[in-house]
Design a protein around this motif. Structure first.
Motif, mmCIF file in Angstrom:
data_model
loop_
_atom_site.group_PDB
_atom_site.id
_atom_site.type_symbol
_atom_site.label_atom_id
_atom_site.label_comp_id
_atom_site.label_asym_id
_atom_site.label_seq_id
_atom_site.Cartn_x
_atom_site.Cartn_y
_atom_site.Cartn_z
ATOM 1 N N UNK A 1 -5.565 -2.733 -3.342
ATOM 2 C CA UNK A 1 -4.323 -3.005 -3.602
ATOM 3 C C UNK A 1 -4.223 -3.819 -5.031
ATOM 4 N N UNK A 2 -4.316 -2.537 -6.024
ATOM 5 C CA UNK A 2 -4.238 -2.947 -7.470
ATOM 6 C C UNK A 2 -3.098 -3.345 -8.005
ATOM 7 N N UNK A 3 -2.880 -4.734 -7.710
ATOM 8 C CA UNK A 3 -1.413 -5.116 -8.098
ATOM 9 C C UNK A 3 -1.503 -6.734 -8.515
ATOM 10 N N UNK B 1 0.726 -1.314 0.101
ATOM 11 C CA UNK B 1 0.167 -0.066 0.148
ATOM 12 C C UNK B 1 0.764 1.154 -0.192
ATOM 13 N N UNK B 2 2.210 1.195 0.912
ATOM 14 C CA UNK B 2 2.837 2.340 0.881
ATOM 15 C C UNK B 2 3.456 2.795 -0.575
ATOM 16 N N UNK B 3 3.974 1.669 -1.207
ATOM 17 C CA UNK B 3 4.593 1.839 -2.359
ATOM 18 C C UNK B 3 3.616 2.409 -3.528
ATOM 19 N N UNK B 4 2.367 1.538 -3.561
ATOM 20 C CA UNK B 4 1.514 1.948 -4.492
ATOM 21 C C UNK B 4 0.947 3.706 -4.490
ATOM 22 N N UNK B 5 0.766 3.902 -3.061
ATOM 23 C CA UNK B 5 0.441 5.334 -2.769
ATOM 24 C C UNK B 5 1.456 6.427 -3.146
ATOM 25 N N UNK B 6 2.764 5.915 -3.238
ATOM 26 C CA UNK B 6 3.731 6.643 -3.845
ATOM 27 C C UNK B 6 4.063 6.642 -5.398
#
Length: 485
Positions: free
Chosen positions: A81-83, A58-63
């Motif tokens: 969590x779109x991955x 979530x942190x990575x996707x947010x960035x």
């Protein structure tokens, strides 16, 4: 006092204006910097989709950083969590296309696929690496085999009374990356496991504590030396003006000297006297106990009779938390009120009250022999429920405690033999109960009036998902007794 020549003045309050969380300035460019700009589309693999893995993703996707998730077990992740999510056996060949890999603390660092990927040069880290790069406030960090969660929880409660408050995270339950919202907290207190510490460049906590190092996690580290080394990474980047709390045992003297040489103010705690250590527990001439810590050079005391939580080992955790809070400026009256109202945490020598004519205590978090020894020593005589997944640990070290404090042993788990042999060596009768429900039922018929203690001295995964599920099974079995009464 415990401070040696060359230390700063005893109990000098920390200056909380400086940054305490940055990765060492000589470390290479941060991962976030490596994966922005022209590298925006480069992929990160997140291994393990438990709570921490989901938080990292979530942190990575947010960035705005692309990532894919892997888990060897069938799991579900939140829709946001779109991955891509890959389920099945982890293979090194599948990881070669990623520019870096984030590994959850519950995934074995020595998994063959991860070892091969590291050897091929793929950068690999844990969530602490990301946190250390992004957080710029003051870090209080606690590690150790036993007692971390209690200590961190109480530190969080105490420092939350200060302006700006504090956020608690890490191994305590809230993933540390979840603390990095739109507004960075002024302070954080982190419970850090050996798995988190070994998978990151050293952070710089302004106040760090090592509670103990005891045999555990043999299945997740190469050996005991690797486990110890991982824990001690907590202090690797401390320097002038920081504080370190260490046990007052000879084995930690060399580390204390090394830290002092870097300008770190070293505190010591244990069972002893306020003249020789900063905080701890003291036995009085009449056989009673009192907890102590220091406010500047003045010792503060609380009788163990005033503390709702039970056990010298628990009171040591409280003393460390009291010293941390006082160092950061929490008033003595607030510390006293917190200590005398703190009833402990679930599954940690938790009293369930009187049922069927005796007290029942849930210490399911005691997943190794040392934790069980500390719990048994809190009683004159007790009925003991134990057993589970030993993870290679030697339960024979419990012999003296069992002989001195146990009236009858009821054994659960799929590998009862070592515990049967332990009881026989200690000269204490033992019964293999197999299930928790049966153990509770049998224990309720043992010597009248004796407390019953679940303190397994082993992990839970042979019969339960985790120690909490095991503890809840104990609680429910005791409630069933109460319903029949």
């Amino acid at each position: 006092m415990a401070g040696a020549e060359g230390d700063r003045p005893l109990l000098d309050y920390l200056d909380t204006t400086g940054a305490g969380g940055a990765i060492h300035p000589e470390d290479p460019m941060s991962m976030m910097e490596q994966h922005t700009g022209s590298d925006h589309d480069r992929l990160t693999a997140v291994i393990g989709m438990g709570k921490t893995g989901q938080s990292a993703a979530a942190f990575l996707l947010h960035h705005g950083l692309a990532c894919e998730a892997f888990d060897e077990k069938r799991v579900e992740v939140p829709r946001e969590l779109d991955m891509p999510l890959h389920i099945g056996k982890l293979k090194a060949a599948d990881l070669q296309r990623f520019s870096r890999i984030i590994v959850s603390p519950g995934v074995n660092w020595n998994h063959p696929a991860l070892v091969e990927a590291r050897n091929s040069g793929v950068p690999m880290y844990g969530d602490l690496q990301l946190f250390g790069e992004q957080y710029h406030g003051n870090i209080i960090a606690v590690t150790g085999t036993n007692g971390k969660t209690t200590t961190v929880s109480l530190i969080g409660t105490l420092l939350d009374t200060l302006p700006g408050g504090i956020e608690a995270g890490g191994n305590i339950g809230t993933p540390m990356l979840d603390l990095l919202g739109d507004e960075e907290p002024a302070r954080v207190v982190l419970e850090l496991s050996s798995f988190q510490l070994e998978r990151a460049a050293p952070i710089r906590p302004r106040w760090a504590a090592l509670l103990n190092i005891q045999p555990d996690h043999a299945d997740m580290h190469a050996d005991a030396a690797a486990y110890r080394a991982a824990k001690l990474r907590l202090f690797a980047n401390q320097g002038e003006g920081d504080k370190a709390m260490l046990p007052c045992d000879v084995e930690w003297d060399a580390l204390a000297d090394e830290l002092r040489g870097r300008g770190v103010y070293v505190r010591r705690f244990g069972v002893g006297y306020p003249e020789t250590m900063d905080c701890g527990v003291q036995m009085l001439p009449n056989g009673s106990w009192q907890l102590f810590w220091h406010h500047y050079e003045i010792p503060e005391f609380i009788s163990s009779d005033e503390l709702p939580s039970r056990g010298v080992h628990q009171h040591l955790n409280l003393a460390v938390a009291a010293q941390a809070a006082t160092d950061f400026g929490v008033s003595i009256s607030v510390v006293r009120q917190a200590l005398t109202s703190f009833r402990g945490l679930p599954h940690r020598l938790q009293s369930l009250g009187i049922v069927a004519g005796r007290e029942w205590l849930n210490d399911s978090k005691a997943t190794n022999p040392d934790a069980a020894i500390a719990a048994l020593k809190s009683f004159h005589q007790v009925v003991w429920i134990c057993g589970g997944l030993r993870k290679g640990l030697d339960v024979s070290v419990l012999k003296e405690a069992v002989a001195s404090h146990v009236e009858h042993v009821y054994i659960i788990g799929k590998d009862p033999k070592p515990f049967v042999e332990l009881a026989d060596a200690a000269g204490v009768p033992a019964t293999f109960a197999k299930t928790m429900e049966q153990a509770v039922k049998l224990a309720s018929r043992s010597q009248a009036g004796l407390s019953v203690l679940l303190s397994p001295a082993a992990a839970s995964q042979d019969q339960f998902a985790n120690y909490a599920e095991r503890g809840n099974a104990f609680v429910n079995a005791v409630k069933a007794l109460e319903a029949k009464a």
